[in-house]
Design an enzyme around this catalytic site. Sequence first.
Site, PDB file in Angstrom:
ATOM      1  N   ALA A 132       0.820  -1.226   0.000  1.00  0.00           N
ATOM      2  CA  ALA A 132       0.000   0.000   0.000  1.00  0.00           C
ATOM      3  C   ALA A 132       0.849   1.269   0.000  1.00  0.00           C
ATOM      4  O   ALA A 132       0.321   2.362   0.140  1.00  0.00           O
ATOM      5  CB  ALA A 132      -0.944  -0.004   1.199  1.00  0.00           C
ATOM      6  N   SER A 133       2.171   1.135  -0.169  1.00  0.00           N
ATOM      7  CA  SER A 133       3.022   2.336  -0.184  1.00  0.00           C
ATOM      8  C   SER A 133       2.912   3.091  -1.497  1.00  0.00           C
ATOM      9  O   SER A 133       3.198   4.279  -1.560  1.00  0.00           O
ATOM     10  CB  SER A 133       4.480   1.945   0.073  1.00  0.00           C
ATOM     11  OG  SER A 133       4.855   0.879  -0.788  1.00  0.00           O
ATOM     12  N   SER A 183      -4.792 -10.133 -12.246  1.00  0.00           N
ATOM     13  CA  SER A 183      -4.492  -9.335 -13.447  1.00  0.00           C
ATOM     14  C   SER A 183      -5.218  -9.975 -14.624  1.00  0.00           C
ATOM     15  O   SER A 183      -5.463 -11.196 -14.616  1.00  0.00           O
ATOM     16  CB  SER A 183      -2.982  -9.359 -13.723  1.00  0.00           C
ATOM     17  OG  SER A 183      -2.710  -8.834 -15.010  1.00  0.00           O
ATOM     18  N   TYR A 239       4.708 -14.146 -14.484  1.00  0.00           N
ATOM     19  CA  TYR A 239       3.672 -13.232 -13.962  1.00  0.00           C
ATOM     20  C   TYR A 239       2.281 -13.791 -14.275  1.00  0.00           C
ATOM     21  O   TYR A 239       1.426 -13.873 -13.381  1.00  0.00           O
ATOM     22  CB  TYR A 239       3.872 -11.860 -14.605  1.00  0.00           C
ATOM     23  CG  TYR A 239       2.937 -10.785 -14.103  1.00  0.00           C
ATOM     24  CD1 TYR A 239       3.180 -10.128 -12.899  1.00  0.00           C
ATOM     25  CD2 TYR A 239       1.816 -10.408 -14.838  1.00  0.00           C
ATOM     26  CE1 TYR A 239       2.332  -9.122 -12.442  1.00  0.00           C
ATOM     27  CE2 TYR A 239       0.960  -9.410 -14.390  1.00  0.00           C
ATOM     28  CZ  TYR A 239       1.230  -8.773 -13.192  1.00  0.00           C
ATOM     29  OH  TYR A 239       0.381  -7.789 -12.740  1.00  0.00           O
TER      30      TYR A 239
HETATM   31  P1  NAP Z   1       3.741  -0.933  -7.954  1.00  0.00           P
HETATM   32  O1  NAP Z   1       3.403   0.472  -8.281  1.00  0.00           O
HETATM   33  O2  NAP Z   1       5.018  -1.516  -8.449  1.00  0.00           O
HETATM   34  O3  NAP Z   1       3.644  -1.122  -6.350  1.00  0.00           O
HETATM   35  C1  NAP Z   1       3.911  -2.383  -5.819  1.00  0.00           C
HETATM   36  C2  NAP Z   1       3.594  -2.387  -4.343  1.00  0.00           C
HETATM   37  O4  NAP Z   1       3.795  -3.719  -3.854  1.00  0.00           O
HETATM   38  C3  NAP Z   1       4.496  -1.476  -3.544  1.00  0.00           C
HETATM   39  O5  NAP Z   1       3.759  -0.929  -2.476  1.00  0.00           O
HETATM   40  C4  NAP Z   1       5.570  -2.437  -3.005  1.00  0.00           C
HETATM   41  O6  NAP Z   1       6.154  -2.037  -1.760  1.00  0.00           O
HETATM   42  C5  NAP Z   1       4.725  -3.673  -2.775  1.00  0.00           C
HETATM   43  N1  NAP Z   1       5.506  -4.920  -2.756  1.00  0.00           N
HETATM   44  C6  NAP Z   1       6.268  -5.445  -3.752  1.00  0.00           C
HETATM   45  N2  NAP Z   1       6.809  -6.604  -3.330  1.00  0.00           N
HETATM   46  C7  NAP Z   1       6.382  -6.800  -2.056  1.00  0.00           C
HETATM   47  C8  NAP Z   1       6.606  -7.808  -1.081  1.00  0.00           C
HETATM   48  N3  NAP Z   1       7.389  -8.863  -1.341  1.00  0.00           N
HETATM   49  N4  NAP Z   1       6.012  -7.693   0.133  1.00  0.00           N
HETATM   50  C9  NAP Z   1       5.224  -6.622   0.418  1.00  0.00           C
HETATM   51  N5  NAP Z   1       4.973  -5.623  -0.467  1.00  0.00           N
HETATM   52  C10 NAP Z   1       5.561  -5.722  -1.685  1.00  0.00           C
HETATM   53  O7  NAP Z   1       2.592  -1.937  -8.478  1.00  0.00           O
HETATM   54  P2  NAP Z   1       1.073  -1.656  -8.917  1.00  0.00           P
HETATM   55  O8  NAP Z   1       1.069  -1.390 -10.365  1.00  0.00           O
HETATM   56  O9  NAP Z   1       0.410  -0.750  -7.971  1.00  0.00           O
HETATM   57  O10 NAP Z   1       0.491  -3.151  -8.732  1.00  0.00           O
HETATM   58  C11 NAP Z   1      -0.270  -3.555  -7.612  1.00  0.00           C
HETATM   59  C12 NAP Z   1      -0.880  -4.907  -7.926  1.00  0.00           C
HETATM   60  O11 NAP Z   1      -1.707  -4.804  -9.088  1.00  0.00           O
HETATM   61  C13 NAP Z   1       0.141  -5.998  -8.230  1.00  0.00           C
HETATM   62  O12 NAP Z   1      -0.281  -7.229  -7.691  1.00  0.00           O
HETATM   63  C14 NAP Z   1       0.144  -6.053  -9.741  1.00  0.00           C
HETATM   64  O13 NAP Z   1       0.544  -7.308 -10.229  1.00  0.00           O
HETATM   65  C15 NAP Z   1      -1.326  -5.788 -10.020  1.00  0.00           C
HETATM   66  N6  NAP Z   1      -1.581  -5.287 -11.381  1.00  0.00           N
HETATM   67  C16 NAP Z   1      -1.034  -4.123 -11.816  1.00  0.00           C
HETATM   68  C17 NAP Z   1      -1.301  -3.693 -13.105  1.00  0.00           C
HETATM   69  C18 NAP Z   1      -0.739  -2.397 -13.665  1.00  0.00           C
HETATM   70  O14 NAP Z   1      -0.856  -2.155 -14.871  1.00  0.00           O
HETATM   71  N7  NAP Z   1      -0.158  -1.540 -12.862  1.00  0.00           N
HETATM   72  C19 NAP Z   1      -2.097  -4.463 -13.963  1.00  0.00           C
HETATM   73  C20 NAP Z   1      -2.629  -5.654 -13.491  1.00  0.00           C
HETATM   74  C21 NAP Z   1      -2.371  -6.061 -12.188  1.00  0.00           C
HETATM   75  P3  NAP Z   1       7.476  -1.074  -1.704  1.00  0.00           P
HETATM   76  O15 NAP Z   1       7.015   0.263  -2.204  1.00  0.00           O
HETATM   77  O16 NAP Z   1       7.847  -1.010  -0.277  1.00  0.00           O
HETATM   78  O17 NAP Z   1       8.509  -1.687  -2.565  1.00  0.00           O
END
Ligand code: NAP
Length: 260
Positions: free
Chosen positions: A13-14, A142, A155
């Site tokens: 959630a960061s 996803s 993924y």
């Molecule tokens: P993001 O901007 O890269 O943020 C990832 C978040 O996950 C950050 O808060 C990070 O923490 C945390 N994280 C990563 N590894 C972790 C671990 N081992 N333990 C605890 N926290 C962890 O990603 P996002 O795009 O918001 O994606 C969020 C979710 O949506 C993911 O599951 C992703 O697969 C899914 N998703 C995203 C998209 C897209 O287009 N963005 C599309 C489909 C699905 P830190 O900041 O501390 O590193």
Amino acid sequence: MKLEGKVAVVTGASRGIGRAIALEFAKEGANIVVNYRTRSEEAEEVVRRIEEIGRKALAVRADVSDPEQVEEMASLAFEEFGRVDVLVNNAGIIIKAPLEELAPEDWDRVISVNLNGVFYAMRSFGVRMMRQGGGSIINVASVAGHTPLEGGGAYSASKAGVIILTRQAAVEWGPKGIRVNAICPGPVLTDMLRSEYTEEELRRRERLTPAGRLGRPEDVAKLAVFLASDEASYITGAVYDVDGGLSASTYRLLHELLRQ
Ligand code: NAP
């Protein structure tokens, strides 16, 4: 307010989608555990924003791929807030490579965060939710969990795993009062998406999406609010795409390609 008095834990959630879910939940009345792995400053900033809204929040560092850290986070959350009504498994990573070039350690890392992490959190929080009489779990998968992602074999496999795990848990835990649903976002503008595509590619992707734009973290957060709320009390084992129509576009995209 849809989540008045509820307590929610949001993993990852960061930043990005998890941050938007945490803030949207707080606006709807929930107190929040803000989980993160590395970015403590960003997580503390989310906590401050939630407190400004008038809710309680706690940042908890835990790597979701480590079952002991997840168990400690669950025990801390219940100690601090007395209960957890909603768990959002959002933390995720992507490492891309064609299957024949994908290093086994990269495969393991993606599966351990995206799939094992969801299982560990579901287990640690699910056991406690059963004791308290129920809860709602929302897993962020996803559209790549049902359509292969170019170069994203690990993924896609991890997200397909999350989808079936969601349905499995919904069936097993329904009688215990726990609802389990999944959201499948398409491309959403976050650090993850920006790390994969150039600005020009992102603009071209917008034009190829029926909705005419890329997703915003809030698009996912609004659905998460509904699924977490009592309005969704008859919804469990469901999997929702939030992708601006992308998954429905196979023939439209083929048509465009053939015309080029
Ligand atoms: P993001 O901007 O890269 O943020 C990832 C978040 O996950 C950050 O808060 C990070 O923490 C945390 N994280 C990563 N590894 C972790 C671990 N081992 N333990 C605890 N926290 C962890 O990603 P996002 O795009 O918001 O994606 C969020 C979710 O949506 C993911 O599951 C992703 O697969 C899914 N998703 C995203 C998209 C897209 O287009 N963005 C599309 C489909 C699905 P830190 O900041 O501390 O590193």
